[in-house]
Design an enzyme around this catalytic site. Structure first.
Site, PDB file in Angstrom:
ATOM      1  N   ASP A 262       0.775  -1.045   0.089  1.00  0.00           N
ATOM      2  CA  ASP A 262      -0.052  -0.006   0.089  1.00  0.00           C
ATOM      3  C   ASP A 262       0.913   1.126   0.061  1.00  0.00           C
ATOM      4  OD1 ASP A 262      -2.985   0.875   0.708  1.00  0.00           O
ATOM      5  OD2 ASP A 262      -1.571   2.027   1.661  1.00  0.00           O
ATOM      6  N   ILE A 263       0.560   2.095  -1.103  1.00  0.00           N
ATOM      7  CA  ILE A 263       1.301   3.434  -1.086  1.00  0.00           C
ATOM      8  C   ILE A 263       0.964   4.211   0.172  1.00  0.00           C
ATOM      9  CG2 ILE A 263       1.778   5.505  -2.265  1.00  0.00           C
ATOM     10  CD1 ILE A 263       1.091   3.795  -4.941  1.00  0.00           C
ATOM     11  N   GLU A 305      -4.755   2.491  -4.107  1.00  0.00           N
ATOM     12  CA  GLU A 305      -3.244   2.771  -4.058  1.00  0.00           C
ATOM     13  C   GLU A 305      -2.720   1.056  -3.623  1.00  0.00           C
ATOM     14  OE1 GLU A 305      -4.716   4.329  -0.236  1.00  0.00           O
ATOM     15  OE2 GLU A 305      -5.375   4.094  -2.360  1.00  0.00           O
TER      16      GLU A 305
END
Length: 395
Positions: A262-263, A305
Site C-alpha cells: 500500500d502506498i 493504491e
C-alpha cells in the site's frame, strides 16, 4: 450365357483320380488365398476405420479446447498417440514476444511443454520451405524425409528423442505462415518424399484455426485481467491465479508467498497535486515493484493504491527479502512527477506465506486466508509507522 471354365486340361475328358485330386488341391489353395486376401482387406478396413475414428475424436478434442494448455496437451499427447508418432513439436511465430509474454503472465506453465518453441522472425520460420518459396503462388507443402540434425534441429530440440524420419507441416492462416507442426518417427520409412499429404494438410489446417482462436481468446482474457492504468494485473486476475498457484504449490511441494502493498499517504498526493499526479505515482510504483519480481511472479493492482504480489516457489524468508528490496526501491529515489518537484514516496508491505498445515484444506478458504494474513501484516506495518515490511508471523 458364359459357360463356366473347366479347370481340367481339354485333353482330359475322363480325368484320373490323381488329376482330380490335383485340381481339388489347386482350388483349395486358391480358396485359401482368396480367404486370406479377404481377411487382410477386412483387417485393413477395420484398422482404417479405427484410425479415422481416432482422428475424428482428436479433431473434436482440439476444437473444444478452451485454453492454450489444453490445446497444447491435445497436440503433443493425443495427436502423438492417434497418429502413432514418437515426437510431435510445434513452432509458433511470435515476432514481438506477445504470445510468450501473455501466456507466461496468465500462468501458463510453458516449462511443462518443451515441445513448444517460439520463433522470433518469419525468415527463421519459413527457411525450411525456402525451395518452395522460390516458386510463385505455390501453396506451401510439408517437408518430409530423413531427419538431418544440422537442418531440422530447430524443429526438434535436442532435449527430445531424435527422429529418423520427419514431416514439417506448415500452419497457415489467411495466407500467412504462423508456425509449423513437426512430426517425428523413429521408423526411417515412415515419412518420405512423395508420400500423400492431403490428410496431413487437412489436420494442419484444423490445428492452425484452433491455435489462432485459442491464442486470440487468451489475449482477450489477458486484456480483461489487466489494470489499464498501471499495466499490471487487476484484482480479478489474483482471485483467479491464487487458487491455481496454491494447487500447483501442493502438487510440486513448492513454497508460495503473498505480499500486500500500500502506498503511504497516497490520498495526500491526490489532494495536493491532483489525480493526474496520483496516476503517475501509481504507474511508477507498479513499475518499481515489478522490476524486483521474477517473470513467474504475479503483480496486481488490488484497488486504489493497493497492490498484491504472488511470489511462486518462495518461502517466507525470501519473500521478506524481496519485500525489503521493493520498499527500498520505492523509498530511496524520489518520483519524477510532471510539472512538480521530485516527490518522495514510500510503501508499506505485509507478507504471508503458505503454511505446511494449509496444504490439506480446501483451496478457496486457504486462498482467502493467505490474502487476509498479508492484509493483517500490512495493517501492522501501517500502525508501526509506515515505510516498513512486516510478516504475518511476527505481526
Amino acid at each position: 450365357m458364359q459357360q463356366p471354365v473347366n479347370p481340367l486340361p481339354p485333353n482330359q475328358v475322363n480325368p484320373t483320380p490323381a488329376a482330380l485330386a490335383e485340381v481339388n488341391l489347386a482350388l483349395r489353395e486358391e480358396n485359401r488365398y482368396l480367404r486370406e486376401q479377404l481377411h487382410a482387406f477386412q483387417t485393413e478396413a477395420l484398422r482404417n476405420d479405427a484410425i479415422m475414428q481416432r482422428h475424428q475424436a482428436f479433431d473434436l478434442e482440439i476444437i473444444s479446447s478452451s485454453s492454450f494448455p489444453d490445446l497444447l496437451a491435445s497436440i503433443f499427447n493425443t495427436l502423438r498417440r492417434t497418429s502413432e508418432l514418437d515426437i510431435v513439436t510445434l513452432s509458433l511465430l511470435d515476432e514481438d514476444g506477445d504470445i510468450h509474454h501473455v501466456m507466461n503472465n496468465l500462468g501458463v506453465p510453458l516449462d511443462e511443454f518443451p515441445q513448444l518453441q517460439f520463433v522470433e522472425t518469419l525468415a527463421d520460420l519459413s527457411a525450411i520451405f525456402m525451395a518452395q518459396a522460390e516458386q510463385p503462388n505455390l501453396v506451401l507443402q510439408p517437408v518430409m524425409g530423413p531427419f538431418h540434425a544440422n537442418r531440422h534441429r530447430a524443429q526438434f530440440p535436442s532435449i527430445l528423442p531424435q527422429p529418423q524420419s520427419m514431416a514439417i507441416v506448415p500452419l497457415v492462416r489467411n495466407h500467412n505462415l504462423i508456425g509449423t507442426l513437426n512430426l517425428g518417427c523413429l521408423d526411417p520409412e515412415r515419412f518420405y518424399q512423395g508420400l500423400g499429404t492431403d490428410f496431413i494438410m487437412h489436420m494442419a489446417s484444423i490445428i492452425a484455426i484452433c491455435l489462432e482462436n485459442v491464442i486470440s481468446n487468451e489475449l482477450l482474457k489477458y486484456i480483461g485481467l489487466t489494470d489499464a492504468l498501471t499495466g499490471v494485473y487487476n484484482r480479478r486476475y489474483i482471485d483467479r491465479r491464487l487458487p491455481e498457484e496454491i494447487a500447483r504449490a501442493r502438487r510440486h511441494g513448492h513454497a508460495l508467498s503473498c505480499l500486500y502493498l500500500d502506498i503511504d499517504h497516497f490520498k495526500n498526493v491526490n489532494d495536493q497535486l491532483g489525480h493526474l499526479a496520483g496516476d503517475e505515482v501509481l504507474r511508477e510504483t507498479a513499475h518499481r515493484i515489478k522490476s524486483e519480481l521474477r517473470q513467474s511472479d504475479a503483480l496486481a493492482r488490488f484497488g486504489g493504491e493497493e497492490f498484491v504480489a504472488l511470489l511462486t516457489n518462495t518461502d517466507l524468508n525470501n519473500a521478506l527479502l524481496v519485500a525489503e528490496r521493493i520498499r527500498a526501491s520505492v523509498a530511496n529515489a524520489p518520483f519524477e512527477i510532471s510539472h512538480h518537484n521530485p516527490l518522495p514516496v514510500s510503501i508499506s508491505i505485509g507478507v504471508a506465506a503458505l503454511l505446511e498445515s494449509d496444504r490439506h484444506d480446501a483451496i478457496e478458504p486457504i486462498a482467502m486466508q493467505l490474502l487476509a494474513k498479508a492484509d493483517h501484516a500490512l495493517y501492522e506495518a501501517k500502525e508501526g509507522g509506515r515505510n516498513r515490511v512486516v510478516s504475518f508471523e511476527t505481526a
